[in-house]
Write a protein that holds these residues in place. Sequence first.
Motif, PDB file in Angstrom:
ATOM      1  N   HIS A 220      16.803 -28.622  71.912  1.00 34.41           N
ATOM      2  CA  HIS A 220      17.043 -28.667  70.656  1.00 34.41           C
ATOM      3  C   HIS A 220      16.330 -27.835  69.810  1.00 34.41           C
ATOM      4  O   HIS A 220      15.337 -26.509  70.877  1.00 34.41           O
ATOM      5  CB  HIS A 220      15.435 -29.505  70.621  1.00 34.41           C
ATOM      6  CG  HIS A 220      14.302 -29.717  68.937  1.00 34.41           C
ATOM      7  ND1 HIS A 220      13.608 -29.860  68.611  1.00 34.41           N
ATOM      8  CD2 HIS A 220      15.816 -29.564  67.927  1.00 34.41           C
ATOM      9  CE1 HIS A 220      13.924 -29.950  67.006  1.00 34.41           C
ATOM     10  NE2 HIS A 220      14.605 -29.904  66.953  1.00 34.41           N
TER      11      HIS A 220
ATOM     12  N   TYR B 122       9.533 -28.648  62.348  1.00 36.41           N
ATOM     13  CA  TYR B 122      11.286 -29.251  62.036  1.00 36.41           C
ATOM     14  C   TYR B 122      11.509 -28.288  61.319  1.00 36.41           C
ATOM     15  O   TYR B 122      12.507 -28.790  60.323  1.00 36.41           O
ATOM     16  CB  TYR B 122      11.338 -30.708  62.131  1.00 36.41           C
ATOM     17  CG  TYR B 122      11.305 -31.372  63.015  1.00 36.41           C
ATOM     18  CD1 TYR B 122      12.248 -32.009  63.457  1.00 36.41           C
ATOM     19  CD2 TYR B 122       9.761 -31.432  63.849  1.00 36.41           C
ATOM     20  CE1 TYR B 122      12.165 -32.563  64.642  1.00 36.41           C
ATOM     21  CE2 TYR B 122       9.643 -32.115  64.776  1.00 36.41           C
ATOM     22  CZ  TYR B 122      10.804 -32.632  65.368  1.00 36.41           C
ATOM     23  OH  TYR B 122      10.983 -33.053  66.874  1.00 36.41           O
TER      24      TYR B 122
ATOM     25  N   ASP C 181      19.579 -31.650  64.216  1.00 36.34           N
ATOM     26  CA  ASP C 181      19.951 -31.251  62.664  1.00 36.34           C
ATOM     27  C   ASP C 181      21.365 -32.090  62.572  1.00 36.34           C
ATOM     28  O   ASP C 181      22.350 -31.922  61.864  1.00 36.34           O
ATOM     29  CB  ASP C 181      19.950 -30.063  62.303  1.00 36.34           C
ATOM     30  CG  ASP C 181      19.018 -29.523  61.458  1.00 36.34           C
ATOM     31  OD1 ASP C 181      17.637 -30.113  62.229  1.00 36.34           O
ATOM     32  OD2 ASP C 181      18.437 -28.390  62.197  1.00 36.34           O
TER      33      ASP C 181
ATOM     34  N   ARG D  86      16.897 -37.938  64.379  1.00 38.28           N
ATOM     35  CA  ARG D  86      16.034 -38.120  64.056  1.00 38.28           C
ATOM     36  C   ARG D  86      16.777 -39.276  62.403  1.00 38.28           C
ATOM     37  O   ARG D  86      16.750 -40.704  61.658  1.00 38.28           O
ATOM     38  CB  ARG D  86      15.416 -37.353  62.429  1.00 38.28           C
ATOM     39  CG  ARG D  86      13.688 -36.718  63.263  1.00 38.28           C
ATOM     40  CD  ARG D  86      13.858 -35.929  62.140  1.00 38.28           C
ATOM     41  NE  ARG D  86      14.461 -35.008  62.922  1.00 38.28           N
ATOM     42  CZ  ARG D  86      14.751 -33.408  62.680  1.00 38.28           C
ATOM     43  NH1 ARG D  86      13.907 -33.158  61.079  1.00 38.28           N
ATOM     44  NH2 ARG D  86      15.544 -32.706  62.268  1.00 38.28           N
TER      45      ARG D  86
ATOM     46  N   HIS E 170       9.092 -37.781  60.640  1.00 33.64           N
ATOM     47  CA  HIS E 170       8.574 -37.590  61.325  1.00 33.64           C
ATOM     48  C   HIS E 170       8.265 -37.620  62.677  1.00 33.64           C
ATOM     49  O   HIS E 170       7.646 -38.484  63.394  1.00 33.64           O
ATOM     50  CB  HIS E 170       7.743 -36.654  60.218  1.00 33.64           C
ATOM     51  CG  HIS E 170       7.860 -36.590  58.658  1.00 33.64           C
ATOM     52  ND1 HIS E 170       8.186 -35.531  58.371  1.00 33.64           N
ATOM     53  CD2 HIS E 170       7.487 -37.930  57.768  1.00 33.64           C
ATOM     54  CE1 HIS E 170       9.129 -35.948  57.273  1.00 33.64           C
ATOM     55  NE2 HIS E 170       8.318 -37.089  56.433  1.00 33.64           N
TER      56      HIS E 170
END
Length: 426
Positions: A224, A232, A257, A280, A419
Amino acid sequence: MKKRYTLEQKRWDDPAEHAMPEHTRVPARFNIGGVEIAPATVLAPMAGVTDTVFRRFIKNASMFSADGSAGLTADGVEAVTSNQQSGCGLIMTEFTSADGLSRMRETKRKRYLTYYDDEHPISAQIFGSNPETLADSARICQDAGFDLVDLNLGCPAKRVVACNGGSGLLRDLPLIEVIFKRVRAAVSIPFTVKFRMGWNDHHIVCVELAKMAEDCGLNAVALHARTREDGYTGQARWEYIAAVKDAVTIPVIGNGDIRTPEDAAAMVDATHCDAVMIGRAAPANPWIFRQIAQYTATKEATGVGSYEVPTDADRYRMIRTYFEMLVDEIAIEERAEAARAEAITASGQVAREQRNRDCVGKMKQFASWFTHGVPGGSGLRKSIFEAKNGAAVLGSIEEFFEGRANATPHNDSGLEAVHEPEAMIA
Ligand SMILES: Cc1cc2nc3c(=O)[nH]c(=O)nc-3n(C[C@H](O)[C@H](O)[C@H](O)COP(=O)(O)O)c2cc1C
Protein backbone atom coordinates in the motif's frame (compact mmCIF):
# COMPACT_ATOMS: atom_id res chain seq x y z
CA MET A 1 14.68 -0.77 -19.49
CA LYS A 2 11.57 -0.60 -17.32
CA LYS A 3 9.54 2.56 -17.41
CA ARG A 4 9.60 4.33 -14.06
CA TYR A 5 6.55 5.95 -12.65
CA THR A 6 6.59 9.55 -11.59
CA LEU A 7 3.96 11.62 -9.89
CA GLU A 8 3.66 13.85 -12.94
CA GLN A 9 2.28 10.94 -14.92
CA LYS A 10 -0.72 10.55 -12.63
CA ARG A 11 -4.05 11.81 -13.91
CA TRP A 12 -6.50 11.23 -11.09
CA ASP A 13 -8.99 13.89 -12.00
CA ASP A 14 -10.22 12.12 -15.05
CA PRO A 15 -8.64 8.72 -15.71
CA ALA A 16 -10.37 8.66 -19.10
CA GLU A 17 -8.10 11.49 -20.18
CA HIS A 18 -5.06 9.40 -19.42
CA ALA A 19 -3.77 8.20 -22.76
CA MET A 20 -2.74 4.60 -22.12
CA PRO A 21 -0.34 2.56 -24.20
CA GLU A 22 -1.67 -0.59 -25.87
CA HIS A 23 -0.12 -3.02 -23.41
CA THR A 24 -1.97 -1.45 -20.47
CA ARG A 25 -4.01 -4.24 -18.95
CA VAL A 26 -4.36 -6.18 -15.73
CA PRO A 27 -2.72 -9.60 -16.20
CA ALA A 28 -4.98 -12.62 -16.71
CA ARG A 29 -3.20 -14.57 -13.98
CA PHE A 30 -0.25 -14.77 -11.65
CA ASN A 31 1.12 -17.38 -9.32
CA ILE A 32 1.95 -17.12 -5.63
CA GLY A 33 4.13 -20.04 -4.53
CA GLY A 34 2.23 -22.56 -6.66
CA VAL A 35 -1.25 -21.11 -6.06
CA GLU A 36 -2.71 -19.91 -9.34
CA ILE A 37 -4.56 -16.59 -9.04
CA ALA A 38 -6.75 -15.67 -12.03
CA PRO A 39 -7.36 -12.93 -12.84
CA ALA A 40 -4.56 -10.97 -11.17
CA THR A 41 -6.84 -8.99 -8.87
CA VAL A 42 -7.02 -9.18 -5.08
CA LEU A 43 -9.72 -8.03 -2.66
CA ALA A 44 -7.77 -6.14 0.05
CA PRO A 45 -8.17 -7.27 3.65
CA MET A 46 -10.47 -4.81 5.43
CA ALA A 47 -11.35 -5.08 9.11
CA GLY A 48 -15.10 -4.86 9.64
CA VAL A 49 -15.71 -5.37 5.92
CA THR A 50 -14.18 -8.51 4.40
CA ASP A 51 -15.93 -11.15 6.50
CA THR A 52 -17.16 -14.33 4.82
CA VAL A 53 -20.45 -12.70 3.77
CA PHE A 54 -18.78 -9.79 2.03
CA ARG A 55 -16.12 -12.00 0.42
CA ARG A 56 -18.73 -14.32 -1.08
CA PHE A 57 -20.82 -11.33 -2.05
CA ILE A 58 -17.88 -9.98 -4.09
CA LYS A 59 -17.21 -13.38 -5.63
CA ASN A 60 -20.86 -13.68 -6.65
CA ALA A 61 -21.16 -10.13 -7.92
CA SER A 62 -22.37 -11.46 -11.29
CA MET A 63 -25.79 -12.18 -9.77
CA PHE A 64 -26.57 -8.47 -9.50
CA SER A 65 -27.02 -8.02 -13.21
CA ALA A 66 -30.70 -8.05 -14.19
CA ASP A 67 -30.10 -10.21 -17.27
CA GLY A 68 -27.56 -12.42 -15.55
CA SER A 69 -25.10 -11.59 -18.30
CA ALA A 70 -22.08 -11.96 -16.09
CA GLY A 71 -18.83 -11.67 -17.93
CA LEU A 72 -20.47 -10.28 -21.05
CA THR A 73 -20.03 -6.69 -22.02
CA ALA A 74 -22.38 -4.59 -24.08
CA ASP A 75 -20.32 -5.62 -27.13
CA GLY A 76 -20.97 -9.27 -26.34
CA VAL A 77 -17.32 -9.97 -25.60
CA GLU A 78 -17.07 -12.95 -23.31
CA ALA A 79 -14.94 -12.11 -20.30
CA VAL A 80 -14.41 -15.33 -18.39
CA THR A 81 -15.95 -17.86 -16.03
CA SER A 82 -16.17 -18.66 -12.27
CA ASN A 83 -13.56 -16.67 -10.32
CA GLN A 84 -12.99 -14.72 -13.44
CA GLN A 85 -16.70 -14.11 -13.79
CA SER A 86 -16.61 -12.05 -10.62
CA GLY A 87 -13.27 -10.67 -11.78
CA CYS A 88 -11.72 -11.23 -8.36
CA GLY A 89 -8.83 -13.70 -8.31
CA LEU A 90 -7.98 -13.74 -4.60
CA ILE A 91 -9.81 -12.80 -1.42
CA MET A 92 -8.33 -12.15 2.00
CA THR A 93 -9.75 -12.28 5.51
CA GLU A 94 -9.90 -9.26 7.82
CA PHE A 95 -6.73 -9.10 9.89
CA THR A 96 -6.77 -11.38 12.92
CA SER A 97 -4.66 -11.02 16.04
CA ALA A 98 -2.04 -13.75 16.29
CA ASP A 99 -2.12 -13.46 20.09
CA GLY A 100 -5.88 -13.88 20.07
CA LEU A 101 -5.79 -16.83 17.66
CA SER A 102 -3.20 -18.76 19.61
CA ARG A 103 -5.08 -18.24 22.92
CA MET A 104 -8.66 -18.84 21.73
CA ARG A 105 -10.75 -21.92 22.31
CA GLU A 106 -11.21 -24.06 19.21
CA THR A 107 -14.89 -23.05 18.73
CA LYS A 108 -14.17 -19.32 18.91
CA ARG A 109 -11.24 -19.73 16.55
CA LYS A 110 -13.52 -21.38 14.02
CA ARG A 111 -15.80 -18.38 14.15
CA TYR A 112 -12.89 -16.05 13.35
CA LEU A 113 -11.56 -18.24 10.60
CA THR A 114 -14.88 -19.12 8.98
CA TYR A 115 -14.84 -19.45 5.23
CA TYR A 116 -16.75 -21.53 2.71
CA ASP A 117 -15.54 -23.89 -0.01
CA ASP A 118 -16.40 -21.45 -2.78
CA GLU A 119 -13.96 -18.88 -1.32
CA HIS A 120 -10.80 -20.64 -2.53
CA PRO A 121 -8.20 -19.42 -3.16
CA ILE A 122 -8.30 -17.52 0.11
CA SER A 123 -5.58 -15.94 2.23
CA ALA A 124 -5.72 -15.49 6.02
CA GLN A 125 -4.16 -12.29 7.31
CA ILE A 126 -2.60 -12.18 10.78
CA PHE A 127 -0.94 -9.43 12.79
CA GLY A 128 1.23 -9.36 15.89
CA SER A 129 4.86 -8.90 16.89
CA ASN A 130 5.84 -12.08 18.68
CA PRO A 131 7.61 -14.44 16.26
CA GLU A 132 6.53 -17.64 18.06
CA THR A 133 2.90 -16.56 18.36
CA LEU A 134 2.82 -15.51 14.72
CA ALA A 135 4.33 -18.84 13.68
CA ASP A 136 1.71 -20.68 15.78
CA SER A 137 -1.18 -18.76 14.27
CA ALA A 138 0.16 -19.21 10.74
CA ARG A 139 0.11 -22.95 11.46
CA ILE A 140 -3.46 -22.66 12.74
CA CYS A 141 -4.46 -20.94 9.47
CA GLN A 142 -2.74 -23.63 7.44
CA ASP A 143 -4.51 -26.36 9.43
CA ALA A 144 -7.82 -24.55 8.88
CA GLY A 145 -7.30 -25.05 5.13
CA PHE A 146 -6.33 -21.54 4.00
CA ASP A 147 -4.40 -21.47 0.72
CA LEU A 148 -2.06 -18.68 1.84
CA VAL A 149 -1.14 -16.79 4.98
CA ASP A 150 -0.33 -13.08 5.01
CA LEU A 151 1.42 -10.91 7.60
CA ASN A 152 0.04 -7.41 8.18
CA LEU A 153 2.75 -4.73 8.38
CA GLY A 154 0.51 -1.88 7.34
CA CYS A 155 -2.22 -1.28 9.89
CA PRO A 156 -1.87 2.28 11.24
CA ALA A 157 -4.45 1.88 14.06
CA LYS A 158 -3.10 3.19 17.36
CA ARG A 159 -4.13 0.17 19.40
CA VAL A 160 -2.33 -2.16 16.95
CA VAL A 161 0.78 0.00 16.65
CA ALA A 162 0.92 0.36 20.45
CA CYS A 163 1.58 -3.40 20.65
CA ASN A 164 4.21 -3.07 17.91
CA GLY A 165 1.88 -4.79 15.41
CA GLY A 166 0.88 -3.70 11.90
CA SER A 167 2.85 -0.68 10.66
CA GLY A 168 4.46 -0.37 14.12
CA LEU A 169 6.87 -3.13 13.12
CA LEU A 170 8.15 -1.10 10.17
CA ARG A 171 10.50 0.61 12.66
CA ASP A 172 12.16 -2.69 13.54
CA LEU A 173 13.50 -4.50 10.47
CA PRO A 174 15.64 -6.99 12.47
CA LEU A 175 12.52 -8.19 14.31
CA ILE A 176 10.65 -8.47 11.01
CA GLU A 177 13.43 -10.68 9.70
CA VAL A 178 13.10 -13.02 12.70
CA ILE A 179 9.32 -13.14 12.18
CA PHE A 180 9.69 -13.87 8.47
CA LYS A 181 12.04 -16.77 9.22
CA ARG A 182 9.94 -18.27 12.02
CA VAL A 183 6.68 -18.10 10.11
CA ARG A 184 8.34 -19.39 6.93
CA ALA A 185 9.66 -22.40 8.83
CA ALA A 186 6.27 -23.05 10.44
CA VAL A 187 4.12 -23.43 7.32
CA SER A 188 4.36 -24.99 3.90
CA ILE A 189 1.57 -22.91 2.28
CA PRO A 190 2.62 -19.70 0.50
CA PHE A 191 3.50 -16.90 2.91
CA THR A 192 3.11 -13.25 1.89
CA VAL A 193 3.39 -9.82 3.50
CA LYS A 194 1.36 -6.64 3.06
CA PHE A 195 3.05 -3.43 4.13
CA ARG A 196 3.18 0.33 3.84
CA MET A 197 6.23 2.19 2.48
CA GLY A 198 7.60 2.90 5.94
CA TRP A 199 6.81 4.76 9.14
CA ASN A 200 7.18 8.21 7.57
CA ASP A 201 9.01 9.99 4.77
CA HIS A 202 12.25 9.96 6.77
CA HIS A 203 12.03 6.21 7.20
CA ILE A 204 11.05 4.55 3.92
CA VAL A 205 11.85 0.84 4.07
CA CYS A 206 9.68 -0.79 1.41
CA VAL A 207 12.46 -1.80 -1.00
CA GLU A 208 14.69 -3.17 1.76
CA LEU A 209 11.71 -4.97 3.28
CA ALA A 210 10.67 -6.54 -0.02
CA LYS A 211 14.22 -7.82 -0.61
CA MET A 212 14.30 -9.24 2.90
CA ALA A 213 10.96 -10.96 2.27
CA GLU A 214 12.32 -12.55 -0.88
CA ASP A 215 15.54 -13.66 0.88
CA CYS A 216 13.51 -15.22 3.70
CA GLY A 217 11.45 -17.31 1.27
CA LEU A 218 8.21 -15.33 1.21
CA ASN A 219 6.20 -15.88 -1.95
CA ALA A 220 4.81 -12.42 -2.73
CA VAL A 221 4.61 -8.88 -1.35
CA ALA A 222 1.78 -6.35 -1.43
CA LEU A 223 2.54 -2.65 -1.03
CA HIS A 224 0.00 0.00 0.00
CA ALA A 225 1.99 2.94 -1.33
CA ARG A 226 1.67 5.26 1.65
CA THR A 227 3.58 5.65 4.91
CA ARG A 228 2.04 5.08 8.33
CA GLU A 229 2.06 8.81 8.91
CA ASP A 230 0.23 9.41 5.63
CA GLY A 231 -2.79 7.54 6.98
CA TYR A 232 -5.09 7.87 3.98
CA THR A 233 -4.16 11.41 3.04
CA GLY A 234 -2.79 12.52 -0.32
CA GLN A 235 -2.34 10.14 -3.19
CA ALA A 236 -0.77 6.72 -3.03
CA ARG A 237 2.77 7.01 -4.40
CA TRP A 238 2.82 4.34 -7.04
CA GLU A 239 6.46 5.05 -7.89
CA TYR A 240 7.36 3.05 -4.77
CA ILE A 241 5.44 0.05 -6.12
CA ALA A 242 7.57 0.37 -9.27
CA ALA A 243 10.72 0.54 -7.12
CA VAL A 244 9.74 -2.62 -5.21
CA LYS A 245 8.93 -4.40 -8.48
CA ASP A 246 12.40 -3.49 -9.77
CA ALA A 247 14.03 -4.88 -6.65
CA VAL A 248 12.57 -8.40 -6.34
CA THR A 249 11.62 -11.35 -8.51
CA ILE A 250 8.70 -12.61 -6.38
CA PRO A 251 5.27 -11.25 -7.40
CA VAL A 252 4.46 -7.69 -6.36
CA ILE A 253 0.86 -6.70 -5.71
CA GLY A 254 0.17 -2.98 -6.07
CA ASN A 255 -2.32 -1.28 -3.78
CA GLY A 256 -3.64 2.23 -3.21
CA ASP A 257 -6.30 4.46 -4.74
CA ILE A 258 -7.63 2.25 -7.50
CA ARG A 259 -11.16 3.54 -8.12
CA THR A 260 -11.89 2.41 -11.68
CA PRO A 261 -10.77 -0.19 -14.25
CA GLU A 262 -8.79 2.58 -15.92
CA ASP A 263 -6.90 3.16 -12.66
CA ALA A 264 -6.14 -0.57 -12.35
CA ALA A 265 -4.71 -0.65 -15.87
CA ALA A 266 -2.80 2.58 -15.23
CA MET A 267 -1.19 1.11 -12.10
CA VAL A 268 -0.02 -1.96 -14.03
CA ASP A 269 1.33 0.24 -16.78
CA ALA A 270 3.09 2.59 -14.42
CA THR A 271 4.59 0.05 -12.04
CA HIS A 272 4.64 -3.28 -13.93
CA CYS A 273 3.16 -4.87 -10.81
CA ASP A 274 2.00 -8.47 -11.16
CA ALA A 275 -1.45 -7.89 -9.69
CA VAL A 276 -3.64 -5.13 -8.33
CA MET A 277 -5.28 -5.04 -4.91
CA ILE A 278 -8.50 -3.14 -4.33
CA GLY A 279 -9.81 -2.00 -0.97
CA ARG A 280 -12.20 0.89 -0.44
CA ALA A 281 -13.60 0.85 -3.96
CA ALA A 282 -15.02 -2.65 -3.38
CA PRO A 283 -17.66 -1.89 -0.71
CA ALA A 284 -18.57 1.33 -2.54
CA ASN A 285 -18.72 -0.36 -5.94
CA PRO A 286 -18.88 -4.17 -5.66
CA TRP A 287 -18.86 -4.33 -9.47
CA ILE A 288 -15.30 -3.05 -9.67
CA PHE A 289 -13.69 -6.48 -10.18
CA ARG A 290 -16.18 -7.45 -12.82
CA GLN A 291 -15.71 -4.08 -14.52
CA ILE A 292 -11.94 -4.67 -14.59
CA ALA A 293 -12.51 -8.09 -16.21
CA GLN A 294 -14.85 -6.55 -18.77
CA TYR A 295 -12.46 -3.68 -19.46
CA THR A 296 -9.55 -6.09 -19.91
CA ALA A 297 -11.53 -8.40 -22.20
CA THR A 298 -12.92 -5.63 -24.42
CA LYS A 299 -9.57 -3.93 -24.64
CA GLU A 300 -7.97 -7.17 -25.73
CA ALA A 301 -10.69 -7.92 -28.26
CA THR A 302 -11.37 -4.50 -29.72
CA GLY A 303 -8.52 -2.28 -28.57
CA VAL A 304 -10.93 -0.10 -26.60
CA GLY A 305 -11.77 -0.94 -23.00
CA SER A 306 -15.40 -0.72 -21.90
CA TYR A 307 -17.51 -1.99 -19.02
CA GLU A 308 -21.03 -1.93 -17.66
CA VAL A 309 -22.12 0.65 -15.13
CA PRO A 310 -24.79 -0.53 -12.68
CA THR A 311 -28.31 0.86 -12.89
CA ASP A 312 -30.35 1.72 -9.80
CA ALA A 313 -32.18 -1.59 -10.28
CA ASP A 314 -28.81 -3.40 -10.11
CA ARG A 315 -27.90 -1.43 -7.01
CA TYR A 316 -31.20 -2.28 -5.32
CA ARG A 317 -30.84 -5.98 -6.19
CA MET A 318 -27.31 -5.93 -4.83
CA ILE A 319 -28.29 -4.36 -1.50
CA ARG A 320 -31.08 -6.90 -1.04
CA THR A 321 -28.73 -9.76 -1.91
CA TYR A 322 -26.18 -8.60 0.63
CA PHE A 323 -28.81 -8.28 3.36
CA GLU A 324 -30.18 -11.74 2.59
CA MET A 325 -26.68 -13.19 2.78
CA LEU A 326 -26.12 -11.48 6.16
CA VAL A 327 -29.36 -12.86 7.57
CA ASP A 328 -28.64 -16.35 6.19
CA GLU A 329 -25.23 -16.31 7.85
CA ILE A 330 -26.79 -15.51 11.22
CA ALA A 331 -29.24 -18.40 10.79
CA ILE A 332 -26.33 -20.73 9.99
CA GLU A 333 -24.42 -19.59 13.08
CA GLU A 334 -27.49 -20.06 15.26
CA ARG A 335 -28.06 -23.57 13.96
CA ALA A 336 -24.41 -24.39 14.69
CA GLU A 337 -24.78 -23.01 18.22
CA ALA A 338 -27.99 -24.93 18.80
CA ALA A 339 -26.17 -28.09 17.74
CA ARG A 340 -23.54 -27.31 20.38
CA ALA A 341 -26.38 -26.54 22.87
CA GLU A 342 -24.93 -23.05 23.44
CA ALA A 343 -28.10 -21.13 22.59
CA ILE A 344 -29.96 -22.16 25.75
CA THR A 345 -27.30 -20.73 28.05
CA ALA A 346 -27.31 -17.10 29.15
CA SER A 347 -24.04 -16.40 27.32
CA GLY A 348 -25.51 -17.98 24.19
CA GLN A 349 -28.43 -15.54 24.40
CA VAL A 350 -26.10 -12.56 24.84
CA ALA A 351 -24.05 -13.66 21.84
CA ARG A 352 -27.23 -13.96 19.81
CA GLU A 353 -28.41 -10.46 20.68
CA GLN A 354 -24.97 -9.05 19.90
CA ARG A 355 -24.97 -10.79 16.52
CA ASN A 356 -28.34 -9.28 15.64
CA ARG A 357 -27.09 -5.83 16.61
CA ASP A 358 -23.95 -6.36 14.51
CA CYS A 359 -26.10 -7.46 11.59
CA VAL A 360 -28.20 -4.27 11.68
CA GLY A 361 -25.00 -2.22 12.09
CA LYS A 362 -23.55 -3.84 8.97
CA MET A 363 -26.77 -3.29 7.04
CA LYS A 364 -26.61 0.42 7.85
CA GLN A 365 -22.92 0.69 7.05
CA PHE A 366 -23.20 -1.11 3.72
CA ALA A 367 -26.43 0.55 2.64
CA SER A 368 -24.68 3.84 3.16
CA TRP A 369 -21.64 2.84 1.09
CA PHE A 370 -23.71 1.24 -1.65
CA THR A 371 -25.81 4.34 -2.16
CA HIS A 372 -22.92 6.72 -2.69
CA GLY A 373 -23.23 8.25 -6.12
CA VAL A 374 -27.00 7.74 -6.26
CA PRO A 375 -28.71 11.14 -6.60
CA GLY A 376 -30.66 11.88 -3.42
CA GLY A 377 -28.63 9.23 -1.59
CA SER A 378 -27.90 11.49 1.39
CA GLY A 379 -31.62 11.56 2.35
CA LEU A 380 -31.70 7.80 2.15
CA ARG A 381 -28.59 7.48 4.31
CA LYS A 382 -30.17 9.70 6.96
CA SER A 383 -33.28 7.52 7.19
CA ILE A 384 -31.12 4.39 7.25
CA PHE A 385 -29.15 5.68 10.22
CA GLU A 386 -32.35 6.46 12.07
CA ALA A 387 -33.78 2.97 11.45
CA LYS A 388 -34.17 0.83 14.58
CA ASN A 389 -33.92 -2.63 13.02
CA GLY A 390 -33.12 -4.56 9.85
CA ALA A 391 -36.72 -4.45 8.56
CA ALA A 392 -36.75 -0.65 8.90
CA VAL A 393 -33.42 -0.37 7.01
CA LEU A 394 -34.83 -2.48 4.21
CA GLY A 395 -38.09 -0.47 4.25
CA SER A 396 -36.18 2.80 3.70
CA ILE A 397 -34.27 1.26 0.83
CA GLU A 398 -37.38 -0.14 -0.82
CA GLU A 399 -39.15 3.18 -0.54
CA PHE A 400 -36.17 5.01 -2.03
CA PHE A 401 -35.69 2.73 -4.99
CA GLU A 402 -39.40 2.42 -5.79
CA GLY A 403 -40.01 4.02 -9.15
CA ARG A 404 -36.29 4.48 -9.84
CA ALA A 405 -35.78 1.07 -11.46
CA ASN A 406 -34.84 2.53 -14.83
CA ALA A 407 -32.92 5.56 -13.69
CA THR A 408 -29.58 6.43 -15.26
CA PRO A 409 -26.55 4.43 -14.08
CA HIS A 410 -23.94 6.19 -11.93
CA ASN A 411 -20.28 5.48 -11.68
CA ASP A 412 -19.13 7.05 -8.43
CA SER A 413 -16.34 5.12 -6.71
CA GLY A 414 -17.38 6.47 -3.26
CA LEU A 415 -13.79 5.81 -2.12
CA GLU A 416 -13.72 8.65 0.39
CA ALA A 417 -16.78 7.26 2.17
CA VAL A 418 -15.05 4.08 3.38
CA HIS A 419 -12.82 4.59 6.41
CA GLU A 420 -10.55 2.22 8.25
CA PRO A 421 -11.76 2.03 11.85
CA GLU A 422 -9.41 3.84 14.27
CA ALA A 423 -6.97 4.26 11.45
CA MET A 424 -7.55 7.85 10.56
CA ILE A 425 -4.62 9.19 12.49
CA ALA A 426 -4.40 12.78 13.63
C1 LIG B 1 -12.29 -0.23 6.61
C2 LIG B 1 -10.88 -0.65 6.32
C3 LIG B 1 -10.31 -1.71 6.99
C4 LIG B 1 -9.00 -2.12 6.69
N1 LIG B 1 -8.48 -3.22 7.33
C5 LIG B 1 -7.28 -3.73 6.92
C6 LIG B 1 -6.80 -4.97 7.43
O1 LIG B 1 -7.46 -5.65 8.24
N2 LIG B 1 -5.58 -5.40 7.00
C7 LIG B 1 -4.83 -4.70 6.09
O2 LIG B 1 -3.74 -5.14 5.71
N3 LIG B 1 -5.28 -3.53 5.59
C8 LIG B 1 -6.48 -3.04 5.97
N4 LIG B 1 -6.96 -1.90 5.39
C9 LIG B 1 -6.18 -1.25 4.31
C10 LIG B 1 -6.59 -1.80 2.93
O3 LIG B 1 -6.34 -3.19 2.83
C11 LIG B 1 -5.85 -1.07 1.79
O4 LIG B 1 -4.48 -1.29 1.94
C12 LIG B 1 -6.11 0.43 1.78
O5 LIG B 1 -7.49 0.71 1.94
C13 LIG B 1 -5.61 1.08 0.47
O6 LIG B 1 -6.24 0.51 -0.64
P1 LIG B 1 -7.46 1.27 -1.41
O7 LIG B 1 -6.98 2.61 -1.80
O8 LIG B 1 -7.79 0.37 -2.57
O9 LIG B 1 -8.58 1.37 -0.42
C14 LIG B 1 -8.24 -1.44 5.71
C15 LIG B 1 -8.81 -0.35 5.05
C16 LIG B 1 -10.11 0.06 5.33
C17 LIG B 1 -10.70 1.22 4.58
